[in-house]
Motif scaffolding. Structure first.
Motif, PDB file in Angstrom:
ATOM      1  N   PHE A   7       0.835  -1.204   0.000  1.00 42.53           N
ATOM      2  CA  PHE A   7       0.000   0.000   0.000  1.00 42.53           C
ATOM      3  C   PHE A   7       0.870   1.255   0.000  1.00 42.53           C
ATOM      4  O   PHE A   7       0.596   2.193  -0.761  1.00 42.53           O
ATOM      5  N   PHE A  11       0.723   4.069  -2.829  1.00 46.62           N
ATOM      6  CA  PHE A  11       0.391   5.438  -2.448  1.00 46.62           C
ATOM      7  C   PHE A  11       1.477   6.401  -2.924  1.00 46.62           C
ATOM      8  O   PHE A  11       1.182   7.418  -3.561  1.00 46.62           O
ATOM      9  N   TYR A  15      -0.173   8.619  -5.884  1.00 46.58           N
ATOM     10  CA  TYR A  15      -1.022   9.677  -5.318  1.00 46.58           C
ATOM     11  C   TYR A  15      -0.963  10.961  -6.146  1.00 46.58           C
ATOM     12  O   TYR A  15      -2.000  11.506  -6.521  1.00 46.58           O
ATOM     13  N   SER A  37      -7.847  10.513  -1.772  1.00 51.14           N
ATOM     14  CA  SER A  37      -7.699   9.891  -0.451  1.00 51.14           C
ATOM     15  C   SER A  37      -8.771   8.831  -0.221  1.00 51.14           C
ATOM     16  O   SER A  37      -8.492   7.759   0.328  1.00 51.14           O
ATOM     17  N   PHE A  40      -7.821   5.715  -2.082  1.00 48.68           N
ATOM     18  CA  PHE A  40      -6.788   4.952  -1.388  1.00 48.68           C
ATOM     19  C   PHE A  40      -7.326   4.291  -0.124  1.00 48.68           C
ATOM     20  O   PHE A  40      -6.887   3.204   0.246  1.00 48.68           O
ATOM     21  N   VAL A  43      -8.892   1.239  -1.380  1.00 44.05           N
ATOM     22  CA  VAL A  43      -7.845   0.267  -1.752  1.00 44.05           C
ATOM     23  C   VAL A  43      -7.325  -0.430  -0.500  1.00 44.05           C
ATOM     24  O   VAL A  43      -7.166  -1.656  -0.479  1.00 44.05           O
ATOM     25  N   TRP A  44      -7.077   0.333   0.539  1.00 41.69           N
ATOM     26  CA  TRP A  44      -6.565  -0.256   1.780  1.00 41.69           C
ATOM     27  C   TRP A  44      -7.544  -1.300   2.332  1.00 41.69           C
ATOM     28  O   TRP A  44      -7.149  -2.376   2.750  1.00 41.69           O
ATOM     29  N   LEU A  59      -7.072   2.197 -10.315  1.00 38.56           N
ATOM     30  CA  LEU A  59      -7.011   3.462  -9.590  1.00 38.56           C
ATOM     31  C   LEU A  59      -7.545   4.612 -10.441  1.00 38.56           C
ATOM     32  O   LEU A  59      -8.338   5.434  -9.966  1.00 38.56           O
TER      33      LEU A  59
END
Length: 166
Positions: A7, A11, A15, A37, A40, A43-44, A59
């Motif tokens: 991750f 990121f 990002y 954000s 992400f 995604v986490w 993404l």
């Protein structure tokens, strides 16, 4: 390789480029940061279910989708603001001054019926012109809670508009 390292790598690599991609759709930098954000964060939460070979395409697709969703919500918000501005203009015409007191009484009654904190949040956003983030910070609540109260208030107003007038 553990999920947190994967991750962190995703990121740090993506990002900034996703932020600039979001800027193609959204004018406000803060909104771009919020969208990227949120992607992400998703995604986490779903790291174990994502195809890491196609993650970059994923993404971009999700950022694009969330930007479009944001624009739709913004357009609806703008429609309500325009409606409120039009109603305000009508209420200040000389031949409509008598109606103004009646309209204000209706607005006050609707706000009272909504009750706190919904009416406080609606007033802060629409009357005071604060952003959701500002209201959330002032009231020490999350932005999503602010959004839920705005949706609730606008739904309440729409339902009132559908009622037969006495």
């Amino acid at each position: 390789m553990d999920n947190s390292h994967i991750f962190d790598t995703l990121f740090s690599r993506h990002y900034d480029e996703l932020f600039f991609f979001a800027r193609r759709y959204l004018q406000d930098e803060e909104d771009c940061h919020d969208v990227v954000s949120a992607v992400f964060e998703s995604v986490w939460r779903n790291m174990n279910h994502l195809d890491m070979e196609n993650i970059r395409h994923y993404l971009y697709a999700v950022v694009r989708s969330r930007c479009i969703d944001h624009l739709r919500r913004t357009a609806k918000h703008k429609a309500y603001v325009d409606y409120a501005a039009m109603m305000s203009a009508i209420a200040t015409e000389p031949d409509r001054l008598d109606e103004q007191d009646e309209r204000l009484a209706i607005v006050r009654r609707l706000l009272d019926e909504m009750g706190p904190p919904t009416n406080d949040i609606l007033c802060a956003c629409y009357v005071e012109g604060k952003k959701y983030r500002e209201v959330a910070e002032d009231m020490k609540i999350s932005i999503s809670t602010v959004k839920k109260h705005i949706v609730k208030a606008l739904k309440f107003i729409r339902e009132y508009k559908k009622l037969p007038k006495p």
